[in-house]
Design a protein around this motif. Structure first.
Motif, PDB file in Angstrom:
ATOM      1  N   CYS A   1     -65.828  -3.922  51.389  1.00  0.00           N
ATOM      2  CA  CYS A   1     -64.703  -4.852  51.500  1.00  0.00           C
ATOM      3  C   CYS A   1     -63.916  -4.921  50.191  1.00  0.00           C
ATOM      4  O   CYS A   1     -62.679  -4.895  50.194  1.00  0.00           O
ATOM      5  CB  CYS A   1     -65.229  -6.228  51.885  1.00  0.00           C
ATOM      6  SG  CYS A   1     -63.939  -7.402  52.328  1.00  0.00           S
ATOM      7  N   ARG A   2     -64.621  -4.990  49.093  1.00  0.00           N
ATOM      8  CA  ARG A   2     -63.940  -5.000  47.791  1.00  0.00           C
ATOM      9  C   ARG A   2     -63.125  -3.717  47.600  1.00  0.00           C
ATOM     10  O   ARG A   2     -62.003  -3.739  47.092  1.00  0.00           O
ATOM     11  CB  ARG A   2     -64.969  -5.145  46.666  1.00  0.00           C
ATOM     12  CG  ARG A   2     -65.678  -6.496  46.570  1.00  0.00           C
ATOM     13  CD  ARG A   2     -64.792  -7.579  45.957  1.00  0.00           C
ATOM     14  NE  ARG A   2     -64.408  -7.305  44.593  1.00  0.00           N
ATOM     15  CZ  ARG A   2     -65.038  -7.769  43.509  1.00  0.00           C
ATOM     16  NH1 ARG A   2     -66.107  -8.548  43.666  1.00  0.00           N
ATOM     17  NH2 ARG A   2     -64.618  -7.493  42.305  1.00  0.00           N
ATOM     18  N   SER A   3     -63.696  -2.577  48.005  1.00  0.00           N
ATOM     19  CA  SER A   3     -63.020  -1.291  47.843  1.00  0.00           C
ATOM     20  C   SER A   3     -61.747  -1.221  48.671  1.00  0.00           C
ATOM     21  O   SER A   3     -60.682  -0.822  48.179  1.00  0.00           O
ATOM     22  CB  SER A   3     -63.970  -0.150  48.229  1.00  0.00           C
ATOM     23  OG  SER A   3     -63.317   1.101  48.169  1.00  0.00           O
ATOM     24  N   LEU A   4     -61.826  -1.622  49.938  1.00  0.00           N
ATOM     25  CA  LEU A   4     -60.650  -1.572  50.798  1.00  0.00           C
ATOM     26  C   LEU A   4     -59.580  -2.559  50.330  1.00  0.00           C
ATOM     27  O   LEU A   4     -58.384  -2.271  50.402  1.00  0.00           O
ATOM     28  CB  LEU A   4     -61.048  -1.852  52.239  1.00  0.00           C
ATOM     29  CG  LEU A   4     -61.779  -0.723  52.958  1.00  0.00           C
ATOM     30  CD1 LEU A   4     -62.306  -1.198  54.304  1.00  0.00           C
ATOM     31  CD2 LEU A   4     -60.869   0.484  53.142  1.00  0.00           C
ATOM     32  N   SER A   5     -60.009  -3.705  49.856  1.00  0.00           N
ATOM     33  CA  SER A   5     -59.048  -4.687  49.356  1.00  0.00           C
ATOM     34  C   SER A   5     -58.278  -4.139  48.161  1.00  0.00           C
ATOM     35  O   SER A   5     -57.103  -4.471  47.959  1.00  0.00           O
ATOM     36  CB  SER A   5     -59.765  -5.978  48.961  1.00  0.00           C
ATOM     37  OG  SER A   5     -60.378  -6.570  50.074  1.00  0.00           O
ATOM     38  N   ALA A   6     -58.933  -3.295  47.382  1.00  0.00           N
ATOM     39  CA  ALA A   6     -58.279  -2.721  46.201  1.00  0.00           C
ATOM     40  C   ALA A   6     -57.148  -1.771  46.571  1.00  0.00           C
ATOM     41  O   ALA A   6     -56.305  -1.449  45.722  1.00  0.00           O
ATOM     42  CB  ALA A   6     -59.311  -1.996  45.337  1.00  0.00           C
ATOM     43  N   ASP A   7     -57.102  -1.307  47.844  1.00  0.00           N
ATOM     44  CA  ASP A   7     -56.018  -0.427  48.290  1.00  0.00           C
ATOM     45  C   ASP A   7     -54.744  -1.181  48.609  1.00  0.00           C
ATOM     46  O   ASP A   7     -53.704  -0.556  48.870  1.00  0.00           O
ATOM     47  CB  ASP A   7     -56.452   0.340  49.546  1.00  0.00           C
ATOM     48  CG  ASP A   7     -57.396   1.488  49.227  1.00  0.00           C
ATOM     49  OD1 ASP A   7     -57.387   1.961  48.082  1.00  0.00           O
ATOM     50  OD2 ASP A   7     -58.132   1.916  50.145  1.00  0.00           O
ATOM     51  N   THR A   8     -54.799  -2.505  48.616  1.00  0.00           N
ATOM     52  CA  THR A   8     -53.640  -3.300  48.998  1.00  0.00           C
ATOM     53  C   THR A   8     -52.450  -2.975  48.094  1.00  0.00           C
ATOM     54  O   THR A   8     -52.547  -3.041  46.872  1.00  0.00           O
ATOM     55  CB  THR A   8     -53.953  -4.797  48.917  1.00  0.00           C
ATOM     56  OG1 THR A   8     -55.083  -5.071  49.739  1.00  0.00           O
ATOM     57  CG2 THR A   8     -52.768  -5.623  49.388  1.00  0.00           C
TER      58      THR A   8
END
Length: 355
Positions: free
Chosen positions: A128-135
């Motif tokens: 979740c942290r990783s995908l959020s960083a793509d924002t």
């Protein structure tokens, strides 16, 4: 932003499940599932309409399980819940079954509002942290190559470019620390002992919660009564075989959790009939694999495989989900030695049956 599918074709008649509640909770209300366990619903856009969340009474307040999609509408719904059926008692901690925004979206808000810890499996938290960083990022070339290889046209790729990097917009920022949930872990939540039962395939390390004393299992998206969890391959791991993982997880849950439990799913209604539903889900996907294998007597791209797997027409809004599921089935066949993949000069992958 849905993470479950209503399109998976399953020819075998659905099992007869038992639904003990005539209807779900109204807005701002809750239904008592068992002693100290309440069922609430949070608003969710799209055809699903809502997500089920759960409150377990413990000393000082409520342990919350799953949180709803991030945003003002869900925030207001939680405020109404705490002012109403939760009787102005605070959250004591927040459990999240997995990383999809309709489950984790309000976790950051709830944990900060009540200054309580987040409980989550490690892979779900870190993913979740990783995908959020793509924002806010541009779509990476690897992802565009991945979907071009699946057979997407330029219009579809342009839509993907436009929509990429929106994951974090559906959730409040996660807290910077968490308490880890581990498969087989047992803990007291309120007056009863609950055991963590981990599944995978729909998400990396999905944590269900099983309470033998109350004969309950909070299943998240791992087992749903009327729709099938989305099981997809994504550009970040193009060779993954999540369908094999998901099928194995379902079989393991059946072996570990008794059929007497009342299943508390994230979508649809609580039901009895866990083992029959698991058998039906496994059988449906095995049938889909057989249909897909037959289709591959002539080489096909991933986007050519929808007819073997889905009964609904795949609209542009469903293209990403359908492509991911098709690739999951194709990679499963490759892993079983029943299909092979060849890439042409344009970078498009073609699949054919080998048996």
């Amino acid at each position: 932003m849905s993470d479950v599918s209503e399109t998976t074709a399953q020819e075998r008649p659905a099992p007869t499940l038992s639904y003990p509640f005539e209807k779900g909770p109204e807005d701002g209300q809750a239904i008592d599932i068992a002693a100290g366990v309440k069922w609430l619903r949070m608003p969710l856009g799209g055809p699903l309409g809502f997500i089920n969340v759960w409150a377990i009474a413990e000393e000082g307040g409520w342990a919350i399980v799953d949180t709803g999609m991030g945003g003002a509408e869900t925030m207001h719904a939680w405020r109404d819940a705490f002012d109403g059926p939760l009787r102005k008692r605070p959250a004591t901690r927040v459990f999240v079954t997995h990383m999809h925004p309709d489950h984790v979206g309000m976790a950051g808000w709830l944990t900060r509002k009540y200054d309580v810890p987040l409980w989550m499996s490690r892979l779900e938290y870190l993913s979740c942290r990783s995908l959020s960083a793509d924002t806010g990022r541009e779509a990476p070339s690897d992802a565009l190559r991945f979907y071009r290889g699946a057979g997407w046209d330029e219009d579809s790729l342009e839509t993907y470019r436009t929509r990429f990097g929106t994951f974090g917009k559906y959730m409040h920022v996660l807290p910077d620390s968490f308490h880890r949930l581990v498969d087989g872990q047992e803990m007291m939540i309120g007056d009863h002992r609950w055991r963590v039962v981990v599944g995978s395939g729909h998400s990396p390390e999905h944590a269900c919660l099983h309470c033998p004393d109350l004969q309950l299992m909070i299943s998240g998206d791992q087992v749903l009564p009327r729709i099938s969890s989305n099981v997809s391959v994504f550009p970040t791991e193009p060779e993954a075989d999540p369908l094999s993982e998901w099928l194995a997880s379902l079989a393991r849950i059946k072996s570990q959790v008794g059929d007497e439990v009342l299943v508390l799913p994230a979508h649809n209604d609580p039901f009895f009939g866990l083992h029959a539903r698991i058998d039906h889900l496994i059988s449906g996907h095995e049938q889909g694999l057989l249909r897909l294998q037959d289709l591959l007597r002539e080489p096909k791209r991933a986007v050519d495989c929808f007819s073997a797997l889905f009964r609904a027409k795949i609209t542009p809004g469903l293209l990403g989900m359908a492509t991911g599921e098709s690739l999951a089935h194709l990679n499963c066949l490759i892993g079983r030695g029943l299909a092979a993949r060849e890439t042409d000069a344009n970078g498009v992958a073609w699949y054919r049956a080998t048996a």
